[in-house]
Enzyme design. Structure first.
Site, PDB file in Angstrom:
ATOM      1  N   SER A   1      24.518 -12.007  66.119  1.00 50.88           N
ATOM      2  CA  SER A   1      25.399 -10.838  66.068  1.00 50.88           C
ATOM      3  C   SER A   1      26.858 -11.279  66.122  1.00 50.88           C
ATOM      4  O   SER A   1      27.720 -10.681  65.457  1.00 50.88           O
ATOM      5  CB  SER A   1      25.100  -9.908  67.242  1.00 50.88           C
ATOM      6  OG  SER A   1      23.779  -9.468  67.191  1.00 50.88           O
TER       7      SER A   1
ATOM      8  N   ARG B   1      15.749 -18.606  69.302  1.00 47.33           N
ATOM      9  CA  ARG B   1      16.092 -19.381  68.111  1.00 47.33           C
ATOM     10  C   ARG B   1      16.100 -20.881  68.369  1.00 47.33           C
ATOM     11  O   ARG B   1      15.560 -21.657  67.623  1.00 47.33           O
ATOM     12  CB  ARG B   1      17.471 -18.967  67.587  1.00 47.33           C
ATOM     13  CG  ARG B   1      17.524 -17.596  66.969  1.00 47.33           C
ATOM     14  CD  ARG B   1      18.922 -17.106  66.824  1.00 47.33           C
ATOM     15  NE  ARG B   1      19.583 -17.020  68.123  1.00 47.33           N
ATOM     16  CZ  ARG B   1      20.842 -16.727  68.311  1.00 47.33           C
ATOM     17  NH1 ARG B   1      21.628 -16.526  67.282  1.00 47.33           N
ATOM     18  NH2 ARG B   1      21.352 -16.640  69.524  1.00 47.33           N
TER      19      ARG B   1
ATOM     20  N   LYS C   1      29.225  -8.684  77.699  1.00 48.44           N
ATOM     21  CA  LYS C   1      29.641  -8.439  76.308  1.00 48.44           C
ATOM     22  C   LYS C   1      30.497  -7.196  76.141  1.00 48.44           C
ATOM     23  O   LYS C   1      30.222  -6.159  76.729  1.00 48.44           O
ATOM     24  CB  LYS C   1      28.400  -8.302  75.422  1.00 48.44           C
ATOM     25  CG  LYS C   1      27.709  -9.617  75.151  1.00 48.44           C
ATOM     26  CD  LYS C   1      26.576  -9.471  74.161  1.00 48.44           C
ATOM     27  CE  LYS C   1      25.944 -10.828  73.880  1.00 48.44           C
ATOM     28  NZ  LYS C   1      24.725 -10.693  73.060  1.00 48.44           N
TER      29      LYS C   1
ATOM     30  N   HIS D   1      16.956 -10.145  64.352  1.00 46.10           N
ATOM     31  CA  HIS D   1      16.347  -9.129  65.228  1.00 46.10           C
ATOM     32  C   HIS D   1      15.235  -8.390  64.482  1.00 46.10           C
ATOM     33  O   HIS D   1      14.179  -8.115  65.043  1.00 46.10           O
ATOM     34  CB  HIS D   1      17.388  -8.085  65.647  1.00 46.10           C
ATOM     35  CG  HIS D   1      18.425  -8.558  66.618  1.00 46.10           C
ATOM     36  ND1 HIS D   1      19.770  -8.425  66.386  1.00 46.10           N
ATOM     37  CD2 HIS D   1      18.321  -9.123  67.854  1.00 46.10           C
ATOM     38  CE1 HIS D   1      20.456  -8.891  67.419  1.00 46.10           C
ATOM     39  NE2 HIS D   1      19.602  -9.330  68.325  1.00 46.10           N
TER      40      HIS D   1
HETATM   41  N1  COA Z   1      17.359 -14.096  65.354  1.00 49.36           N
HETATM   42  C1  COA Z   1      18.695 -14.149  65.279  1.00 49.36           C
HETATM   43  N2  COA Z   1      19.510 -13.902  66.315  1.00 49.36           N
HETATM   44  C2  COA Z   1      18.961 -13.566  67.469  1.00 49.36           C
HETATM   45  C3  COA Z   1      17.594 -13.488  67.629  1.00 49.36           C
HETATM   46  C4  COA Z   1      16.778 -13.762  66.511  1.00 49.36           C
HETATM   47  N3  COA Z   1      15.461 -13.706  66.569  1.00 49.36           N
HETATM   48  N4  COA Z   1      17.331 -13.155  68.878  1.00 49.36           N
HETATM   49  C5  COA Z   1      18.501 -13.047  69.492  1.00 49.36           C
HETATM   50  N5  COA Z   1      19.490 -13.295  68.638  1.00 49.36           N
HETATM   51  C6  COA Z   1      20.908 -13.341  68.967  1.00 49.36           C
HETATM   52  C7  COA Z   1      21.644 -12.056  68.805  1.00 49.36           C
HETATM   53  O1  COA Z   1      22.132 -11.912  67.507  1.00 49.36           O
HETATM   54  C8  COA Z   1      22.739 -12.195  69.836  1.00 49.36           C
HETATM   55  O2  COA Z   1      23.755 -13.022  69.350  1.00 49.36           O
HETATM   56  P1  COA Z   1      25.238 -13.109  70.009  1.00 49.36           P
HETATM   57  O3  COA Z   1      25.074 -13.461  71.455  1.00 49.36           O
HETATM   58  O4  COA Z   1      25.879 -14.138  69.197  1.00 49.36           O
HETATM   59  O5  COA Z   1      25.871 -11.760  69.862  1.00 49.36           O
HETATM   60  C9  COA Z   1      22.039 -12.934  70.956  1.00 49.36           C
HETATM   61  O6  COA Z   1      21.035 -13.692  70.314  1.00 49.36           O
HETATM   62  C10 COA Z   1      21.387 -12.040  71.959  1.00 49.36           C
HETATM   63  O7  COA Z   1      21.844 -10.709  71.822  1.00 49.36           O
HETATM   64  P2  COA Z   1      20.902  -9.481  71.825  1.00 49.36           P
HETATM   65  O8  COA Z   1      19.582  -9.842  71.240  1.00 49.36           O
HETATM   66  O9  COA Z   1      21.596  -8.324  71.210  1.00 49.36           O
HETATM   67  O10 COA Z   1      20.664  -9.212  73.343  1.00 49.36           O
HETATM   68  P3  COA Z   1      21.509  -9.552  74.637  1.00 49.36           P
HETATM   69  O11 COA Z   1      21.191 -10.939  75.053  1.00 49.36           O
HETATM   70  O12 COA Z   1      22.926  -9.179  74.531  1.00 49.36           O
HETATM   71  O13 COA Z   1      20.795  -8.468  75.568  1.00 49.36           O
HETATM   72  C11 COA Z   1      19.964  -7.606  77.612  1.00 49.36           C
HETATM   73  C12 COA Z   1      20.656  -8.718  76.856  1.00 49.36           C
HETATM   74  C13 COA Z   1      20.569  -6.233  77.363  1.00 49.36           C
HETATM   75  C14 COA Z   1      18.502  -7.566  77.250  1.00 49.36           C
HETATM   76  C15 COA Z   1      20.163  -8.089  79.045  1.00 49.36           C
HETATM   77  O14 COA Z   1      21.542  -8.311  79.284  1.00 49.36           O
HETATM   78  C16 COA Z   1      19.635  -7.104  80.054  1.00 49.36           C
HETATM   79  O15 COA Z   1      18.435  -7.039  80.278  1.00 49.36           O
HETATM   80  N6  COA Z   1      20.572  -6.332  80.649  1.00 49.36           N
HETATM   81  C17 COA Z   1      20.251  -5.320  81.660  1.00 49.36           C
HETATM   82  C18 COA Z   1      20.469  -5.912  83.070  1.00 49.36           C
HETATM   83  C19 COA Z   1      19.315  -6.800  83.410  1.00 49.36           C
HETATM   84  O16 COA Z   1      18.208  -6.335  83.616  1.00 49.36           O
HETATM   85  N7  COA Z   1      19.579  -8.123  83.424  1.00 49.36           N
HETATM   86  C20 COA Z   1      18.510  -9.104  83.613  1.00 49.36           C
HETATM   87  C21 COA Z   1      18.222  -9.396  85.040  1.00 49.36           C
HETATM   88  S1  COA Z   1      19.459 -10.409  85.752  1.00 49.36           S
END
Ligand code: COA
Length: 161
Positions: free
Chosen positions: A134, A96, A41, A17
Site C-alpha cells: 500500500s 510477503r 499509520k 491483498h
Molecule cells: N501482498 C502485498 N502486500 C501486502 C500483503 C500481500 N499479501 N499483505 C500485506 N501487505 C502489505 C500492505 O500493502 C501494507 O503495506 P504498507 O505497510 O506498505 O502500507 C502492509 O503489508 C500491511 O498493511 P495492511 O495489510 O493494510 O494492514 P496493517 O498491518 O496496517 O493492519 C491491523 C494492521 C489493523 C490488522 C493491526 O494494526 C491491528 O490489529 N490493529 C488493531 C489493534 C490490535 O489489535 N493490535 C494487535 C495487538 S497488539
C-alpha cells in the site's frame, strides 16, 4: 461454520491483498474483511473510501467465486476483541517476506496471549506480488503515477470516483 477475519488498514487495498481475500474466501465458510485501526499509520484514503474500495472488491469476488461469503466492515479497538464479540475463530494475514514475518509474528503472538481461542492463519503472498504494498501505491499516487499494475480496476474506479 468457520469464520475468518482479514484485518488491515487497506490504504489502499492492493492486488496483493486481493489475492489473500480470494484464497481465504475459498478456505473459510465466511470471510469478514475488517478495516481496523493501525495507530502507527496516517491514512491517505478516508475510512469511507477504503470501505467503498473493499466493498467493490467483495462484490466482484462474491460474483466470481459464487460463494457470496465475503463481507466488509470497520471496527475499533483490539482485533481479538472484535473477533470474540462476533464469534470469529480465525484471523488471516498475508506474508510477503522475512520483514513481514517479524512484524506479523509479534502481532500474532500478542493476539495469542490476549485470546488463545482466536487462531492466526498466515497465507504466503503470490511470488509476483512481493513488490506490491500500500505504501508503494501511495508513493506513486503522490507523484501522480500510474498504479494500474498494483490495484484492480474496481479499486481504481473508486479511487478516481
Ligand atoms: N501482498 C502485498 N502486500 C501486502 C500483503 C500481500 N499479501 N499483505 C500485506 N501487505 C502489505 C500492505 O500493502 C501494507 O503495506 P504498507 O505497510 O506498505 O502500507 C502492509 O503489508 C500491511 O498493511 P495492511 O495489510 O493494510 O494492514 P496493517 O498491518 O496496517 O493492519 C491491523 C494492521 C489493523 C490488522 C493491526 O494494526 C491491528 O490489529 N490493529 C488493531 C489493534 C490490535 O489489535 N493490535 C494487535 C495487538 S497488539
Amino acid at each position: 461454520m468457520a469464520t475468518a477475519l482479514y484485518p488491515g488498514t487497506f490504504d489502499p487495498v492492493t492486488n496483493g491483498h486481493e489475492t489473500i481475500i480470494i484464497r481465504a474466501a475459498c478456505m473459510f465458510d465466511k470471510l469478514i474483511i475488517g478495516v481496523g485501526n493501525n495507530t502507527k499509520k496516517q491514512c491517505m484514503f478516508s475510512l469511507q473510501k477504503r470501505l467503498a474500495m473493499l466493498k467493490r472488491v467483495a462484490k466482484e469476488y462474491n460474483k466470481v467465486i459464487e460463494l457470496d461469503n465475503i463481507e466488509v466492515v470497520s471496527y475499533e479497538g483490539l482485533t481479538v476483541d472484535f473477533c470474540i464479540k462476533n464469534k470469529i475463530e480465525y484471523i488471516v494475514r498475508g506474508v510477503r517476506a522475512n520483514t513481514d514475518w517479524s512484524a506479523e509474528s509479534s502481532i500474532a503472538y500478542a493476539n495469542q496471549l490476549l485470546c488463545a481461542g482466536v487462531e492466526t492463519v498466515f497465507l504466503l503472498s503470490n511470488p509476483d506480488e512481493i513488490g506490491i504494498s500500500s505504501s508503494v501505491v501511495r508513493e506513486i499516487l503522490l507523484h501522480k503515477g500510474d498504479v494500474s499494475a498494483f490495484v484492480s480496476s474496481e479499486v481504481l474506479g473508486v479511487m478516481n470516483g
